[in-house]
Design a protein around this motif. Structure first.
Motif, PDB file in Angstrom:
ATOM      1  N   ARG A 100       0.860  -1.198   0.000  1.00 50.28           N
ATOM      2  CA  ARG A 100       0.000   0.000   0.000  1.00 50.28           C
ATOM      3  C   ARG A 100       0.882   1.229   0.000  1.00 50.28           C
ATOM      4  O   ARG A 100       1.906   1.274   0.664  1.00 50.28           O
ATOM      5  CB  ARG A 100      -0.873   0.044   1.248  1.00 50.28           C
ATOM      6  CG  ARG A 100      -2.011  -0.929   1.240  1.00 50.28           C
ATOM      7  CD  ARG A 100      -3.145  -0.500   0.374  1.00 50.28           C
ATOM      8  NE  ARG A 100      -3.782   0.638   1.041  1.00 50.28           N
ATOM      9  CZ  ARG A 100      -4.455   1.582   0.431  1.00 50.28           C
ATOM     10  NH1 ARG A 100      -4.636   1.560  -0.841  1.00 50.28           N
ATOM     11  NH2 ARG A 100      -4.963   2.572   1.101  1.00 50.28           N
ATOM     12  N   GLN A 101       0.459   2.229  -0.742  1.00 46.80           N
ATOM     13  CA  GLN A 101       1.145   3.520  -0.757  1.00 46.80           C
ATOM     14  C   GLN A 101       0.232   4.546  -0.122  1.00 46.80           C
ATOM     15  O   GLN A 101      -0.950   4.637  -0.449  1.00 46.80           O
ATOM     16  CB  GLN A 101       1.493   3.939  -2.187  1.00 46.80           C
ATOM     17  CG  GLN A 101       2.249   5.259  -2.230  1.00 46.80           C
ATOM     18  CD  GLN A 101       2.707   5.638  -3.627  1.00 46.80           C
ATOM     19  OE1 GLN A 101       2.512   4.900  -4.584  1.00 46.80           O
ATOM     20  NE2 GLN A 101       3.330   6.791  -3.742  1.00 46.80           N
ATOM     21  N   PHE A 102       0.822   5.328   0.780  1.00 45.12           N
ATOM     22  CA  PHE A 102       0.104   6.403   1.453  1.00 45.12           C
ATOM     23  C   PHE A 102       0.743   7.724   1.072  1.00 45.12           C
ATOM     24  O   PHE A 102       1.969   7.812   0.941  1.00 45.12           O
ATOM     25  CB  PHE A 102       0.152   6.201   2.974  1.00 45.12           C
ATOM     26  CG  PHE A 102      -0.536   4.942   3.397  1.00 45.12           C
ATOM     27  CD1 PHE A 102      -1.890   4.935   3.674  1.00 45.12           C
ATOM     28  CD2 PHE A 102       0.163   3.744   3.465  1.00 45.12           C
ATOM     29  CE1 PHE A 102      -2.546   3.761   4.022  1.00 45.12           C
ATOM     30  CE2 PHE A 102      -0.478   2.565   3.817  1.00 45.12           C
ATOM     31  CZ  PHE A 102      -1.832   2.578   4.100  1.00 45.12           C
ATOM     32  N   VAL A 103      -0.086   8.734   0.884  1.00 45.45           N
ATOM     33  CA  VAL A 103       0.407  10.055   0.525  1.00 45.45           C
ATOM     34  C   VAL A 103      -0.079  11.089   1.526  1.00 45.45           C
ATOM     35  O   VAL A 103      -1.095  10.902   2.187  1.00 45.45           O
ATOM     36  CB  VAL A 103      -0.031  10.481  -0.901  1.00 45.45           C
ATOM     37  CG1 VAL A 103       0.636   9.602  -1.942  1.00 45.45           C
ATOM     38  CG2 VAL A 103      -1.533  10.470  -1.052  1.00 45.45           C
ATOM     39  N   ALA A 104       0.687  12.162   1.610  1.00 43.47           N
ATOM     40  CA  ALA A 104       0.282  13.340   2.373  1.00 43.47           C
ATOM     41  C   ALA A 104      -0.142  14.378   1.352  1.00 43.47           C
ATOM     42  O   ALA A 104       0.622  14.728   0.446  1.00 43.47           O
ATOM     43  CB  ALA A 104       1.443  13.853   3.218  1.00 43.47           C
ATOM     44  N   GLU A 105      -1.367  14.849   1.508  1.00 44.72           N
ATOM     45  CA  GLU A 105      -1.956  15.795   0.558  1.00 44.72           C
ATOM     46  C   GLU A 105      -2.143  17.133   1.267  1.00 44.72           C
ATOM     47  O   GLU A 105      -2.766  17.194   2.330  1.00 44.72           O
ATOM     48  CB  GLU A 105      -3.290  15.225   0.090  1.00 44.72           C
ATOM     49  CG  GLU A 105      -3.892  15.891  -1.091  1.00 44.72           C
ATOM     50  CD  GLU A 105      -5.095  15.101  -1.599  1.00 44.72           C
ATOM     51  OE1 GLU A 105      -5.053  14.664  -2.758  1.00 44.72           O
ATOM     52  OE2 GLU A 105      -6.062  14.915  -0.836  1.00 44.72           O
ATOM     53  N   LEU A 162       5.399  -2.715   1.695  1.00 43.69           N
ATOM     54  CA  LEU A 162       5.256  -3.978   0.969  1.00 43.69           C
ATOM     55  C   LEU A 162       5.189  -5.108   1.984  1.00 43.69           C
ATOM     56  O   LEU A 162       5.913  -5.084   2.978  1.00 43.69           O
ATOM     57  CB  LEU A 162       6.455  -4.196   0.045  1.00 43.69           C
ATOM     58  CG  LEU A 162       6.773  -3.060  -0.927  1.00 43.69           C
ATOM     59  CD1 LEU A 162       8.077  -3.346  -1.665  1.00 43.69           C
ATOM     60  CD2 LEU A 162       5.621  -2.849  -1.887  1.00 43.69           C
ATOM     61  N   MET A 163       4.354  -6.093   1.741  1.00 45.66           N
ATOM     62  CA  MET A 163       4.275  -7.236   2.640  1.00 45.66           C
ATOM     63  C   MET A 163       5.262  -8.312   2.196  1.00 45.66           C
ATOM     64  O   MET A 163       5.329  -8.647   1.015  1.00 45.66           O
ATOM     65  CB  MET A 163       2.853  -7.810   2.677  1.00 45.66           C
ATOM     66  CG  MET A 163       1.852  -6.904   3.367  1.00 45.66           C
ATOM     67  SD  MET A 163       2.308  -6.410   5.049  1.00 45.66           S
ATOM     68  CE  MET A 163       2.395  -7.991   5.865  1.00 45.66           C
ATOM     69  N   GLU A 164       6.024  -8.818   3.155  1.00 41.62           N
ATOM     70  CA  GLU A 164       6.979  -9.901   2.909  1.00 41.62           C
ATOM     71  C   GLU A 164       6.479 -11.148   3.640  1.00 41.62           C
ATOM     72  O   GLU A 164       6.075 -11.063   4.798  1.00 41.62           O
ATOM     73  CB  GLU A 164       8.367  -9.515   3.406  1.00 41.62           C
ATOM     74  CG  GLU A 164       8.953  -8.327   2.666  1.00 41.62           C
ATOM     75  CD  GLU A 164      10.311  -7.905   3.197  1.00 41.62           C
ATOM     76  OE1 GLU A 164      11.135  -7.490   2.364  1.00 41.62           O
ATOM     77  OE2 GLU A 164      10.546  -7.977   4.419  1.00 41.62           O
ATOM     78  N   GLN A 165       6.542 -12.274   2.952  1.00 41.15           N
ATOM     79  CA  GLN A 165       6.005 -13.529   3.482  1.00 41.15           C
ATOM     80  C   GLN A 165       7.120 -14.456   3.949  1.00 41.15           C
ATOM     81  O   GLN A 165       8.157 -14.562   3.280  1.00 41.15           O
ATOM     82  CB  GLN A 165       5.183 -14.238   2.404  1.00 41.15           C
ATOM     83  CG  GLN A 165       4.070 -13.419   1.829  1.00 41.15           C
ATOM     84  CD  GLN A 165       3.049 -12.995   2.873  1.00 41.15           C
ATOM     85  OE1 GLN A 165       2.794 -13.714   3.836  1.00 41.15           O
ATOM     86  NE2 GLN A 165       2.472 -11.823   2.698  1.00 41.15           N
ATOM     87  N   PRO A 166       6.896 -15.159   5.070  1.00 39.00           N
ATOM     88  CA  PRO A 166       7.899 -16.122   5.514  1.00 39.00           C
ATOM     89  C   PRO A 166       8.125 -17.189   4.452  1.00 39.00           C
ATOM     90  O   PRO A 166       7.201 -17.581   3.737  1.00 39.00           O
ATOM     91  CB  PRO A 166       7.301 -16.717   6.791  1.00 39.00           C
ATOM     92  CG  PRO A 166       5.886 -16.291   6.841  1.00 39.00           C
ATOM     93  CD  PRO A 166       5.710 -15.138   5.903  1.00 39.00           C
ATOM     94  N   GLY A 167       9.382 -17.625   4.353  1.00 44.70           N
ATOM     95  CA  GLY A 167       9.724 -18.643   3.373  1.00 44.70           C
ATOM     96  C   GLY A 167      10.120 -18.088   2.020  1.00 44.70           C
ATOM     97  O   GLY A 167      10.488 -18.846   1.131  1.00 44.70           O
ATOM     98  N   THR A 168      10.051 -16.758   1.862  1.00 45.72           N
ATOM     99  CA  THR A 168      10.479 -16.134   0.608  1.00 45.72           C
ATOM    100  C   THR A 168      11.831 -15.460   0.833  1.00 45.72           C
ATOM    101  O   THR A 168      12.343 -15.418   1.945  1.00 45.72           O
ATOM    102  CB  THR A 168       9.457 -15.090   0.125  1.00 45.72           C
ATOM    103  OG1 THR A 168       9.363 -14.038   1.084  1.00 45.72           O
ATOM    104  CG2 THR A 168       8.084 -15.732  -0.079  1.00 45.72           C
TER     105      THR A 168
END
Length: 186
Positions: A69-74, A87-93
């Motif tokens: 997910r990307q979040f911005v300040a507007e 970014l989500m990182e998964q175990p085993g990768t």
């Protein structure tokens, strides 16, 4: 995640149809004086990418995405002044550096705040939004890497609750320089 009002700014997740704004902010970030320390990409490489790259990038980090997910300040005028992506990182990768991922974790990347909008707590609000999203995705921790010479960023991360883990990697652009892992456990 809903929008959050911070010091006159709105912090929110991006939408897939905002890819042109995603591209514009990223190109501006890559022109920042600390960009060579903060980003692995270069302005020249990024500006040469086709629109489809930016469309895919926005789609993969927009509302409803689960891999990142990307979040911005507007600002009040509608301009985007900063961004954080998780970014989500998964175990085993394997992670970007070739190291095994041992647990489900968020990985903060692409942290940027325009000059003139720093020092008001906005970076902490962006990081909080990213971390909150990672917790919603059942992450056990959230981590990031920061160049050893990027003291401004290190101070911001410490203020946001991240701390050094002791993991030090060679900086991909200069093997004599190092990146430090900072993390926040759940």
């Amino acid at each position: 995640m809903s929008t959050v009002d911070v010091a006159g700014y709105v912090v929110r997740g991006i939408r897939a149809d905002e890819w042109e704004r995603v591209k514009g902010l990223r190109l501006d970030a890559l022109r920042d004086p600390v960009a060579p320390l903060a980003f692995l990409d270069t302005y020249e490489s990024a500006v040469a990418k086709e629109d489809r790259f930016w469309q895919d990038r926005a789609e993969m980090a927009a509302e409803g995405a689960i891999r990142g997910r990307q979040f911005v300040a507007e600002a009040a005028d509608g301009s985007w002044v900063g961004s954080v992506t998780v970014l989500m990182e998964q175990p085993g990768t394997m992670d970007w550096s070739g190291h095994p991922v041992e647990r489900r974790q968020g990985h903060v990347v692409g942290v940027f705040l325009r000059d003139g909008h720093r020092g008001n707590g906005l970076i902490q609000a962006l990081l909080e939004a990213g971390v909150a999203w990672a917790w919603e995705q059942e992450a056990e921790r959230v981590r990031l890497f920061v160049h050893e010479e990027n003291e401004r960023a290190q101070k911001a991360y410490l203020k946001a609750g991240f701390g050094p883990t002791g993991l030090v990697l060679s900086f991909s652009k200069d093997e004599e320089a190092h990146e430090l892992e900072f993390a926040l456990d759940r």
